[in-house]
Each structure stands twice: as C-alpha cells, then as structure tokens.
Scaffold this motif. Structure first.
Motif, short mmCIF file in Angstrom:
data_model
loop_
_atom_site.label_atom_id
_atom_site.label_comp_id
_atom_site.label_asym_id
_atom_site.label_seq_id
_atom_site.Cartn_x
_atom_site.Cartn_y
_atom_site.Cartn_z
N GLN A 131 2.69 -0.90 -5.97
CA GLN A 131 2.24 -2.19 -5.45
C GLN A 131 3.34 -3.25 -5.47
O GLN A 131 3.21 -4.28 -6.14
CB GLN A 131 1.02 -2.70 -6.21
CG GLN A 131 -0.20 -1.82 -6.15
CD GLN A 131 -1.37 -2.42 -6.91
OE1 GLN A 131 -1.69 -3.60 -6.74
NE2 GLN A 131 -2.00 -1.62 -7.77
N PRO A 132 4.43 -3.03 -4.76
CA PRO A 132 5.47 -4.07 -4.71
C PRO A 132 4.95 -5.33 -4.04
O PRO A 132 4.25 -5.26 -3.02
CB PRO A 132 6.57 -3.41 -3.87
CG PRO A 132 5.85 -2.40 -3.03
CD PRO A 132 4.74 -1.89 -3.89
N ARG A 133 5.26 -6.47 -4.61
CA ARG A 133 4.77 -7.74 -4.06
C ARG A 133 5.94 -8.67 -3.74
O ARG A 133 6.41 -8.73 -2.63
CB ARG A 133 3.77 -8.38 -5.01
CG ARG A 133 2.50 -7.51 -5.16
CD ARG A 133 1.35 -8.25 -5.82
NE ARG A 133 0.16 -7.40 -5.90
CZ ARG A 133 -1.00 -7.79 -6.39
NH1 ARG A 133 -1.15 -9.02 -6.85
NH2 ARG A 133 -2.02 -6.96 -6.43
N ALA A 136 0.81 -1.22 0.00
CA ALA A 136 0.00 0.00 0.00
C ALA A 136 0.84 1.27 0.00
O ALA A 136 0.36 2.34 -0.37
CB ALA A 136 -0.93 0.01 1.21
N LEU A 137 2.12 1.16 0.41
CA LEU A 137 2.98 2.34 0.53
C LEU A 137 3.99 2.45 -0.60
O LEU A 137 4.80 3.40 -0.62
CB LEU A 137 3.72 2.31 1.87
CG LEU A 137 2.83 2.29 3.13
CD1 LEU A 137 3.69 2.16 4.38
CD2 LEU A 137 1.96 3.52 3.19
N ASP A 138 3.99 1.47 -1.52
CA ASP A 138 4.92 1.49 -2.66
C ASP A 138 6.37 1.57 -2.18
O ASP A 138 7.19 2.33 -2.71
CB ASP A 138 4.62 2.65 -3.61
CG ASP A 138 3.24 2.58 -4.21
OD1 ASP A 138 2.66 1.48 -4.21
OD2 ASP A 138 2.73 3.63 -4.66
N SER A 139 6.69 0.75 -1.18
CA SER A 139 8.04 0.81 -0.62
C SER A 139 8.45 -0.55 -0.08
O SER A 139 7.64 -1.49 0.02
CB SER A 139 8.11 1.85 0.50
OG SER A 139 7.30 1.45 1.61
N ILE A 140 9.73 -0.66 0.29
CA ILE A 140 10.24 -1.81 1.02
C ILE A 140 10.90 -1.28 2.29
O ILE A 140 11.41 -0.16 2.31
CB ILE A 140 11.23 -2.65 0.19
CG1 ILE A 140 12.45 -1.81 -0.24
CG2 ILE A 140 10.54 -3.26 -1.02
CD1 ILE A 140 13.54 -2.62 -0.94
N THR A 141 10.87 -2.07 3.36
CA THR A 141 11.43 -1.65 4.63
C THR A 141 12.46 -2.66 5.11
O THR A 141 12.22 -3.87 5.06
CB THR A 141 10.33 -1.50 5.70
OG1 THR A 141 9.41 -0.49 5.28
CG2 THR A 141 10.93 -1.09 7.05
#
Length: 374
Positions: free
Chosen positions: A40-42, A16-21
């Motif tokens: 939408q990174p999956r 939902a945030l278009d990011s990776i953590t």
C-alpha cells in the motif's frame, strides 16, 4: 505523485498494486516501467541527497508494511527498505536533502498513536518524534493524524494536514486543519486558520497541501461533498505564518469549487495553481495578496511603558506584521476593517512611524504614534 528536480519525469504510487510507475513529462504523458515497493504505497517524495552524488532518489511511504522504500529514480531499482514506521502515509524532504520527514498515521483511527519520523539520508537511520499537544482557535481537541507533509523553503517549518477529533461528541470526523511545526524541536509554530468570513473556519476534508516553487505560498484545497460550506482553496503567505496565520483574501470573483481533490503549483509558474477537481485538471490564477493600506491609527499617542491596544484601519491588512518605529507590535489580531496589536514599550519619547507589511508591500503611516512622558 512527485517529480525529480529537473521535472523531466516523475513517479506515481499504485496503492492497490504495491508499486510505483515512472511517468515522462510531456503531452501526452507516457507511462514507463513500474517498480515493486512495499504494501500500500501512499506518499512519495523525490530529490537528491548529500550522499546520492546527484542521483535523484524516491522515498516511498508504504502504509501497509510500515516501511519506506528508497528507489534510484533514474534506474527504478530499490536500493534500500527502511523499517520502524507505524502506518506511514505522508512524506516530505528537507530542501538540502539531508532529512526525509514521514508522517506515521497509525491505523488511522481516532485513538491511533501517531508521530513524525525523521530519516537521516546519510545512513537511512530513523528518529521518531512525538507530536506536541496541538492547539487551534475552534475549540476542537486534536488527535494528530498527518495526511500530507510539506517543508518550508528554508527548512525551518513542517506543514501538515491534520484530521480533527470532535469533542465532546468524540466523533472521528473528516474535519481537517493545517498546522506548522518547528523542524528543530517539533513544537507548534502556528495553527493556520481557514477561509471563513472571520478567518477561523476549517477547510473540510483537505486531501493535499502544496508549496509553490519559491516557497512563498502554501495552498490547501478542500473536498467537501456537501453544499454548505462550499469548497474553497486557501493560500497563505509563508513569510507571515509566524505572526499571522490567516489566508490571503481570494481575488474578486473567485469561483466556488466543486470537490477539489488536490492542489499543486504548476512547475516554476508561481502565479497559477492546478486544481484537481472531480479528476479534471482545472487551471486558475493565484489569488493575489493585496498590498496593505492604512486609513487611520488610534490612539495617536501613549506612554513609554506601552500596553495600549493600537487599532489600525485600512485595506489588505490580513496576513500582516506591524512595527512601531522598528519594534514589533504584537500580537496582530484581525478585526472588521482592520487589525489591532499591543503597543510595545519604548526608551525615548517622540513620534514613530507605524508600518504594516505583508509579502507584497508595506504601508507606512508617518509619525502616526507618539510616545509621551512616562
């Protein structure tokens, strides 16, 4: 989510945030900086490549923007964005890091055009490969729709979770099945049977598959909101997939699971699984593969031309291969209490040992079959 090779940190995708953590391994786990990627990174896979000079890279499948982001996993900086995909969702890396496989799921409908793309990590070029016509033992017509990818430890097979379109009703269902493809030409190697009584029932609504650290076991977890059938975990011996794609029988007393959302092997511990169940980590033993035993072999003799159906009774005979002497007896078919195979031809008369093997051992019936006069 995936971890870098040393397993000191990993990254999780935020759809939902278009990011990776970035997450640091430990207790408690600590969240670090986030990196903006595509829409939408999956799926995400992290590893070193021949051209990355030992630096781990994160390849992120961005479903909404039809791209793959390449992120320096150490610094969190995006170093490239690769285009040319069609609804990329699942992603996996070859053991040598030279290729990244991307499952193009299209718009995830029953009529979507799906494919597998291969990224050459030397220059981030992309080759797209069409799916073969998939076959399975349950009379389902399958429109390939890859939702999870794994690559075998030797790089020869690509495993993927596939959604099934039911025919003749033509209903897009949540039934799923695991297939194995050759990474050389993407032809089907095997349709991995599920965990029903006769080994042919689908696992329903699988969300993830996972290989253990040494690549000898492939696990799949089931997420099914209904009570019938119950939720299960299937585990396959990878060495047996080319000859017999039935799962390993579960350990006695194995518990019925409730809505298993995913499976993952625990680091380098090849004997245990982490089962993600209702957002709770549940740890349990790996159902072990029982070494085979042979109680009878029939018939006890046959012609040099072969062709007879050999019936072998005993225990632990699923996920096995059979040889008569040193010649393979195929195809291996599981029956009640044992297996059958078709006797191969021989050049000389005389007795031969019948050998039944799985990943945990070999049973030998000495001189159990004799080739007679032609």
């Amino acid at each position: 989510m995936d971890f870098e090779p040393a397993e000191t940190y990993g990254y999780v995708t935020n759809r939902a945030l278009d990011s990776i953590t970035k997450l640091t391994v430990g207790y408690p786990t600590t969240a670090g900086a986030s990196t903006t990627v595509g829409d939408q990174p999956r799926g995400i896979v992290i590893g070193t490549t021949p051209s990355s000079a030992g630096t781990p890279l994160a390849f992120v499948a961005n479903y909404g923007s039809n791209t793959v982001s390449v992120v320096n996993a150490t610094t969190g900086i995006v170093q490239n964005t690769i285009s040319g995909f069609n609804g990329p969702e699942s992603i996996a890396m070859s053991p040598d890091g030279s290729k990244v496989y991307v499952g193009n799921r299209g718009d995830a409908s029953a009529t979507a055009t799906t494919s597998i793309a291969v990224i050459n990590t030397a220059d981030d070029s992309v080759t797209t490969n069409s799916f073969p016509t998939l076959s399975n033992p349950n009379n389902y017509t399958s429109t390939p729709s890859p939702t999870w990818l794994e690559v075998s430890a030797d790089g020869s097979m690509l495993f993927f979770v596939n959604q099934i379109t039911q025919e003749p009703q033509n209903i897009f269902s949540e039934q799923t099945q695991v297939f194995a493809l050759s990474t050389t030409d993407f032809t089907q190697v095997a349709s991995l049977k599920g965990s029903g009584i006769n080994g042919t029932t689908f696992l329903s609504q699988m969300t993830q598959i996972s290989l253990n650290a040494d690549g000898t076991r492939l696990a799949a977890g089931e997420y099914n909101s209904g009570a019938n059938p119950p939720n299960r975990v299937a585990i396959w011996a990878v060495a047996s997939i080319n000859t017999n794609a039935y799962p390993i029988p579960p350990a006695a007393g194995a518990a019925t699971l409730a809505r298993t959302r995913g499976v993952a092997w625990l680091g380098l511990d090849t004997g245990h699984l982490a089962l993600i169940e209702a957002n709770l980590a549940v740890y349990g033993p790996n159902p072990t593969l029982t070494p085979p035993t042979i109680t009878s072999v029939s018939p006890s003799s046959g012609e040099l031309a072969g062709g007879e159906t050999l019936t072998i009774l005993g225990t632990g005979l699923t996920s096995t291969s059979v040889t008569i002497g040193n010649v393979s007896c195929t195809p291996v078919t599981v029956i009640t209490g044992g297996i059958t195979c078709v006797v191969p031809a021989a050049d000389t008369i005389g007795p031969r040992n019948v050998n039944v093997s799985n990943a945990n051992g070999t049973a030998i019936a000495t001189n159990a079959f004799t080739y007679g006069d032609p």
